[in-house]
Structures are given as structure tokens and as C-alpha cells.
Design a protein around this motif. Structure first.
Motif, PDB file in Angstrom:
ATOM      1  N   ALA A 112      -4.030  -3.629 -12.441  1.00  0.00           N
ATOM      2  CA  ALA A 112      -5.454  -3.346 -12.230  1.00  0.00           C
ATOM      3  C   ALA A 112      -6.139  -4.491 -11.497  1.00  0.00           C
ATOM      4  O   ALA A 112      -7.087  -4.268 -10.728  1.00  0.00           O
ATOM      5  N   HIS A 113      -5.663  -5.701 -11.708  1.00  0.00           N
ATOM      6  CA  HIS A 113      -6.229  -6.850 -11.008  1.00  0.00           C
ATOM      7  C   HIS A 113      -5.923  -6.766  -9.511  1.00  0.00           C
ATOM      8  O   HIS A 113      -6.720  -7.227  -8.688  1.00  0.00           O
ATOM      9  N   VAL A 114      -4.787  -6.191  -9.168  1.00  0.00           N
ATOM     10  CA  VAL A 114      -4.428  -6.022  -7.753  1.00  0.00           C
ATOM     11  C   VAL A 114      -5.427  -5.085  -7.087  1.00  0.00           C
ATOM     12  O   VAL A 114      -5.936  -5.357  -5.989  1.00  0.00           O
ATOM     13  N   HIS A 115      -5.719  -3.958  -7.730  1.00  0.00           N
ATOM     14  CA  HIS A 115      -6.686  -2.994  -7.181  1.00  0.00           C
ATOM     15  C   HIS A 115      -8.054  -3.642  -7.010  1.00  0.00           C
ATOM     16  O   HIS A 115      -8.735  -3.423  -6.004  1.00  0.00           O
ATOM     17  N   ALA A 116      -8.455  -4.457  -7.996  1.00  0.00           N
ATOM     18  CA  ALA A 116      -9.754  -5.119  -7.915  1.00  0.00           C
ATOM     19  C   ALA A 116      -9.790  -6.111  -6.759  1.00  0.00           C
ATOM     20  O   ALA A 116     -10.800  -6.215  -6.043  1.00  0.00           O
ATOM     21  N   LEU A 117      -8.703  -6.828  -6.553  1.00  0.00           N
ATOM     22  CA  LEU A 117      -8.651  -7.829  -5.487  1.00  0.00           C
ATOM     23  C   LEU A 117      -8.740  -7.193  -4.105  1.00  0.00           C
ATOM     24  O   LEU A 117      -9.398  -7.718  -3.208  1.00  0.00           O
ATOM     25  N   THR A 118      -8.076  -6.045  -3.926  1.00  0.00           N
ATOM     26  CA  THR A 118      -8.068  -5.397  -2.600  1.00  0.00           C
ATOM     27  C   THR A 118      -9.455  -4.916  -2.183  1.00  0.00           C
ATOM     28  O   THR A 118      -9.673  -4.617  -1.012  1.00  0.00           O
ATOM     29  N   LYS A 119     -10.382  -4.842  -3.141  1.00  0.00           N
ATOM     30  CA  LYS A 119     -11.745  -4.392  -2.818  1.00  0.00           C
ATOM     31  C   LYS A 119     -12.648  -5.538  -2.371  1.00  0.00           C
ATOM     32  O   LYS A 119     -13.792  -5.307  -1.967  1.00  0.00           O
ATOM     33  N   ILE A 120     -12.139  -6.757  -2.450  1.00  0.00           N
ATOM     34  CA  ILE A 120     -12.928  -7.921  -2.043  1.00  0.00           C
ATOM     35  C   ILE A 120     -12.957  -7.996  -0.520  1.00  0.00           C
ATOM     36  O   ILE A 120     -11.908  -7.995   0.141  1.00  0.00           O
ATOM     37  N   ASN A 121     -14.149  -8.075   0.059  1.00  0.00           N
ATOM     38  CA  ASN A 121     -14.283  -8.166   1.518  1.00  0.00           C
ATOM     39  C   ASN A 121     -13.662  -9.464   2.036  1.00  0.00           C
ATOM     40  O   ASN A 121     -13.930 -10.545   1.511  1.00  0.00           O
ATOM     41  N   GLY A 122     -12.820  -9.319   3.035  1.00  0.00           N
ATOM     42  CA  GLY A 122     -12.232 -10.490   3.671  1.00  0.00           C
ATOM     43  C   GLY A 122     -11.054 -11.092   2.942  1.00  0.00           C
ATOM     44  O   GLY A 122     -10.591 -12.184   3.297  1.00  0.00           O
ATOM     45  N   VAL A 123     -10.527 -10.401   1.922  1.00  0.00           N
ATOM     46  CA  VAL A 123      -9.429 -10.980   1.157  1.00  0.00           C
ATOM     47  C   VAL A 123      -8.175 -11.137   2.009  1.00  0.00           C
ATOM     48  O   VAL A 123      -7.439 -12.127   1.881  1.00  0.00           O
ATOM     49  N   GLU A 124      -7.916 -10.173   2.896  1.00  0.00           N
ATOM     50  CA  GLU A 124      -6.720 -10.264   3.755  1.00  0.00           C
ATOM     51  C   GLU A 124      -6.807 -11.472   4.686  1.00  0.00           C
ATOM     52  O   GLU A 124      -5.834 -12.201   4.867  1.00  0.00           O
ATOM     53  N   GLU A 125      -7.994 -11.673   5.272  1.00  0.00           N
ATOM     54  CA  GLU A 125      -8.169 -12.834   6.156  1.00  0.00           C
ATOM     55  C   GLU A 125      -7.969 -14.146   5.398  1.00  0.00           C
ATOM     56  O   GLU A 125      -7.393 -15.100   5.922  1.00  0.00           O
ATOM     57  N   ALA A 126      -8.434 -14.181   4.140  1.00  0.00           N
ATOM     58  CA  ALA A 126      -8.289 -15.400   3.341  1.00  0.00           C
ATOM     59  C   ALA A 126      -6.823 -15.727   3.100  1.00  0.00           C
ATOM     60  O   ALA A 126      -6.400 -16.891   3.204  1.00  0.00           O
ATOM     61  N   PHE A 127      -6.019 -14.709   2.785  1.00  0.00           N
ATOM     62  CA  PHE A 127      -4.593 -14.953   2.530  1.00  0.00           C
ATOM     63  C   PHE A 127      -3.860 -15.339   3.812  1.00  0.00           C
ATOM     64  O   PHE A 127      -2.986 -16.214   3.791  1.00  0.00           O
ATOM     65  N   LEU A 128      -4.195 -14.695   4.933  1.00  0.00           N
ATOM     66  CA  LEU A 128      -3.544 -15.070   6.201  1.00  0.00           C
ATOM     67  C   LEU A 128      -3.911 -16.491   6.596  1.00  0.00           C
ATOM     68  O   LEU A 128      -3.072 -17.250   7.094  1.00  0.00           O
ATOM     69  N   LYS A 129      -5.160 -16.864   6.359  1.00  0.00           N
ATOM     70  CA  LYS A 129      -5.581 -18.230   6.660  1.00  0.00           C
ATOM     71  C   LYS A 129      -4.815 -19.218   5.795  1.00  0.00           C
ATOM     72  O   LYS A 129      -4.419 -20.292   6.250  1.00  0.00           O
ATOM     73  N   SER A 130      -4.580 -18.830   4.531  1.00  0.00           N
ATOM     74  CA  SER A 130      -3.805 -19.675   3.623  1.00  0.00           C
ATOM     75  C   SER A 130      -2.386 -19.865   4.125  1.00  0.00           C
ATOM     76  O   SER A 130      -1.840 -20.969   4.103  1.00  0.00           O
ATOM     77  N   LEU A 131      -1.769 -18.787   4.615  1.00  0.00           N
ATOM     78  CA  LEU A 131      -0.397 -18.881   5.125  1.00  0.00           C
ATOM     79  C   LEU A 131      -0.336 -19.718   6.388  1.00  0.00           C
ATOM     80  O   LEU A 131       0.583 -20.513   6.585  1.00  0.00           O
ATOM     81  N   ASN A 132      -1.294 -19.530   7.268  1.00  0.00           N
ATOM     82  CA  ASN A 132      -1.290 -20.281   8.529  1.00  0.00           C
ATOM     83  C   ASN A 132      -1.558 -21.760   8.304  1.00  0.00           C
ATOM     84  O   ASN A 132      -1.122 -22.601   9.074  1.00  0.00           O
ATOM     85  N   ARG A 133      -2.257 -22.054   7.210  1.00  0.00           N
ATOM     86  CA  ARG A 133      -2.540 -23.463   6.895  1.00  0.00           C
ATOM     87  C   ARG A 133      -1.334 -24.114   6.222  1.00  0.00           C
ATOM     88  O   ARG A 133      -1.002 -25.261   6.450  1.00  0.00           O
TER      89      ARG A 133
END
Length: 384
Positions: free
Chosen positions: A240-261
Motif C-alpha cells: 500500500a505504501h508503494v501505491h501511495a508513493l506513486t501518487k506523489i508528483n515528481g517522484v519518478e524525477e526524484a529517483f532518477l536524479k538520485s541514480l544520476n547523482r
């Protein structure tokens, strides 16, 4: 020339310490009153228990943690497992170490007294009260105290965790999650929570509110790897926490930025994997952000745990990811991984992904232009 110290036990109740100075070696017998009755070694943190016998704290704690409630020497049942520092013996040991009788053995440092359950409860109570008042300064002070206690010893961490600090910290995080000026406090809380996990469902509910998740993602976006770890732990506790996280605006960009860093961040890769297995829209957004290219770049140069997560991402979804990975030259990178060597778990995933790629190549008439024909595919079953 400096002294080198090596402890050696001889017999059942005698410890000698060989001290080497220049070309000479002398053995110094440790007085019996300075030896722990359990290990017969020089005590570093002497404590008295209810029977009146003094032990080294580390040894008697292990005795109690093993389930014993007796005195190891007298075998009497103890009415209390409390340990009281024996300052007299400790000062005598320190004096002996620095004296001629001690042969110049390095003086043992004065140990810090471990935190008690009462002290932790008092700090948590003050933190809870400050949270209810919205007192930022007082909350920051209490969080720093908990953090310092954890730094002092593993025993302190255990005591802090066992006395409910995790939930109190989660409540505080949620309470200040909508405060734009509370970033430093939230960072401190997350850094302490890394050694509090896993936390109970009530604490999880506080960290996964919309405002709390938003702030965790914000910390992640700003490069906080503690936030990456906490998010990963939350996702693994409840889908359920996964579903909640996917609704956060910009979450994908945040994770990609984390990987690129930091391309070694297995925490972010694990979270991405959970997300793309759960939500197809998230898969599409990650693909638009060039996730496959990022993970393909990790395949050869990263450690095994990172490679395995990157492989799992490449083969997740509806097949487009595999085709995209092929286009980006992943096939040759995977074969190189097999040739240079990798762990058994990684090897299995590499082989599985190569088979998937082979199937896609045959179905779509894909031509690999990376000169893979010159590579011997001895680790993978034919045909390729």
C-alpha cells in the motif's frame, strides 16, 4: 619506540600481558581483582551486580542476554539485573595501567555510562510534548540527543529503539512535514530512523501520509541517501505504501536524479523496482525519463547488488524495456559481465535477460550492430 600490546590468557584464572619495548618482551600479570570473573581479562568497564560481584559490563550483559538471571560466580538467583559502575575498581585499574607495576600499559578510557530506559522515556516524553506545541527548537534538541546516544554505542541504540523512540520520531516528522522551514529537523529525524527500522504500523502510517511522503521525496531529490533508505524500507513493508508513493508528483524525477547523482544507490533502484511492478503509469513515466539507459549504464561497472536491481528493472514491464535495452547496447554489456565474472545470483538474472533479448531479437528482426558475433557465448544456452 612505542609499546605494542597483546592480551593472552594462561591457565584458568591468570592473565599475562606481553609488552614489547624495543627488543625486549616482558610479561605482566594482571591482578586478579582487575580481571573479569567471566573472561579473566582486564576489565575495561567494571560494574557491580546485585550479588556484589564485579564484572566487565560487556561480558555480564552477554550473560544476561543469554537468558541467565544468576550470578556466574555464586550461582545465586538475582533479584535485579541492574549494573552499577564500579568507579573505585575502574580508577584502580587506570592507576595500575599507568604505573610501573602495570609496565606502562595504555590507560583504559573512562567508559560512558549506558543510557537507561528511564532516560530514553524522558527524552521521548519531552519530544512528544514539543511536537504537540509545534516547538521546532525543542524538537531539534531532543532529536539531537537521541542521535548522540545512538552514536555512543550499539547498546544505547537498542535501548532507544526498545523504548518507543521510533514512533515518537515518526509523529514528529509528520507534524513538521508541512513546515517549509523544517528541512534540517526532518533530515535529523530520518538519519536516526535509519537504525530504528523496521517500525510498527502506527509509525508507518505517520511516515506515509501525503505530506510526509512528499517531504521524504523532497529529501531524496536533494541527495539525502538516508531518505532513500527509509523509503525503500517502507515500500518493502507494505505494498500500500508503494501505491501511495506513486501518487506523489515528481517522484519518478526524484529517483532518477538520485541514480544520476549516485549510481551505486541500491536503495533507489529497489524502490523503483517496487514501483514499476505495481503501477503501469509509473513505468511509462520512468521510460520517458530514460530509466532504461541509466540502468544499462550500471550493468558492467557497478557492484553485484546494484547490477541485480538494474537487471530486474530492465526486464520488468510489457517488453518495451527489453527492446529499449537492446537498442542501447545492453546485449554486449551483459555478455561482457558473464565473461569477466559475477555472482551466481547475478549470473542467473543476466542469463534470463539475455534469453528474453534473444526472443525479442528473433520476433522483431532486431540486428545487433555491436559486433557481438566476435564474442563466445559460452555461458548462455544456444541459440543466439
Amino acid at each position: 619506540m612505542g609499546l605494542s600490546l597483546r592480551v593472552r590468557r594462561r591457565g584458568s584464572k591468570k592473565e599475562t600481558i606481553p609488552v614489547t619495548s624495543c627488543s625486549e618482551e616482558v610479561e605482566i600479570t594482571v591482578p586478579s581483582q582487575f580481571q573479569c570473573p567471566i573472561s579473566y581479562e582486564l576489565m575495561k568497564d567494571p560494574v557491580i551486580i546485585a550479588s556484589g560481584i564485579t564484572y566487565d559490563r560487556e561480558n555480564i550483559e552477554k550473560w544476561f542476554e543469554s537468558g541467565y538471571q544468576t550470578c556466574p560466580v555464586t550461582n545465586t538467583v538475582l533479584t535485579s539485573l541492574e549494573q552499577i559502575p564500579n568507579h573505585t575498581i575502574r580508577r584502580m585499574i587506570q592507576g595500575w595501567c599507568g604505573s610501573s607495576l602495570g609496565g606502562g600499559i595504555e590507560r583504559i578510557p573512562t567508559p560512558r555510562v549506558p543510557v537507561t530506559s528511564h532516560q530514553v522515556s524522558e527524552i521521548c516524553g519531552r519530544l512528544s510534548a514539543a511536537t504537540r506545541r509545534g516547538d521546532y527548537a525543542a524538537c531539534s534538541e531532543m532529536v539531537r540527543k537521541l542521535k548522540m546516544l545512538g552514536k555512543e554505542s550499539e547498546r544505547n541504540r537498542k535501548c532507544v529503539k526498545e523504548n518507543g523512540a521510533g514512533l515518537v520520531l515518526c509523529v514528529c516528522f509528520d507534524a513538521f512535514s508541512e513546515n517549509a522551514n523544517a528541512s534540517l529537523l526532518l533530515e535529523e529525524i530520518v538519519s536516526v530512523l535509519t537504525w530504528m527500522l523496521p517500525i510498527g504500523s502506527e509509525g508507518q502510517s505517520k511516515l506515509t501520509t501525503k505530506s510526509s511522503f512528499n517531504r521524504l521525496v523532497e529529501l531524496l531529490r536533494n541527495g539525502d541517501q538516508n531518505a532513500a533508505f527509509v523509503i525503500k524500507e517502507l515500500l518493502e513493508l507494505n505494498v500500500a505504501h508503494v501505491h501511495a508513493l506513486t501518487k506523489i508528483n515528481g517522484v519518478e524525477e526524484a529517483f532518477l536524479k538520485s541514480l544520476n547523482r549516485d549510481t551505486t544507490c541500491v536503495y533507489s533502484l529497489t524502490s523503483i523496482h517496487h514501483m514499476i511492478l505495481t503501477n503501469q503509469e509509473t513505468v511509462t513515466r520512468f521510460l520517458d525519463l530514460d530509466l532504461v539507459n541509466t540502468t544499462v549504464e550500471m550493468l558492467v561497472d557497478s557492484e553485484n547488488s546494484v547490477c541485480e536491481k538494474a537487471l530486474m528493472i530492465c526486464k520488468s514491464g510489457d517488453g518495451y524495456e527489453v527492446e529499449e535495452a537492446l537498442r542501447l547496447g545492453a546485449f554486449k554489456k551483459l555478455v561482457v559481465m558473464l565473461q569477466v565474472g559475477c555472482g551466481e545470483g547475478t549470473k542467473e538474472k543476466v542469463t534470463e535477460l539475455l534469453k528474453m533479448m534473444n526472443k525479442v531479437m528473433k520476433m522483431n528482426g532486431f540486428v545487433d550492430r555491436s559486433d557481438s558475433s566476435s564474442i563466445e557465448f559460452k555461458h548462455v544456452k544456444k541459440p543466439f
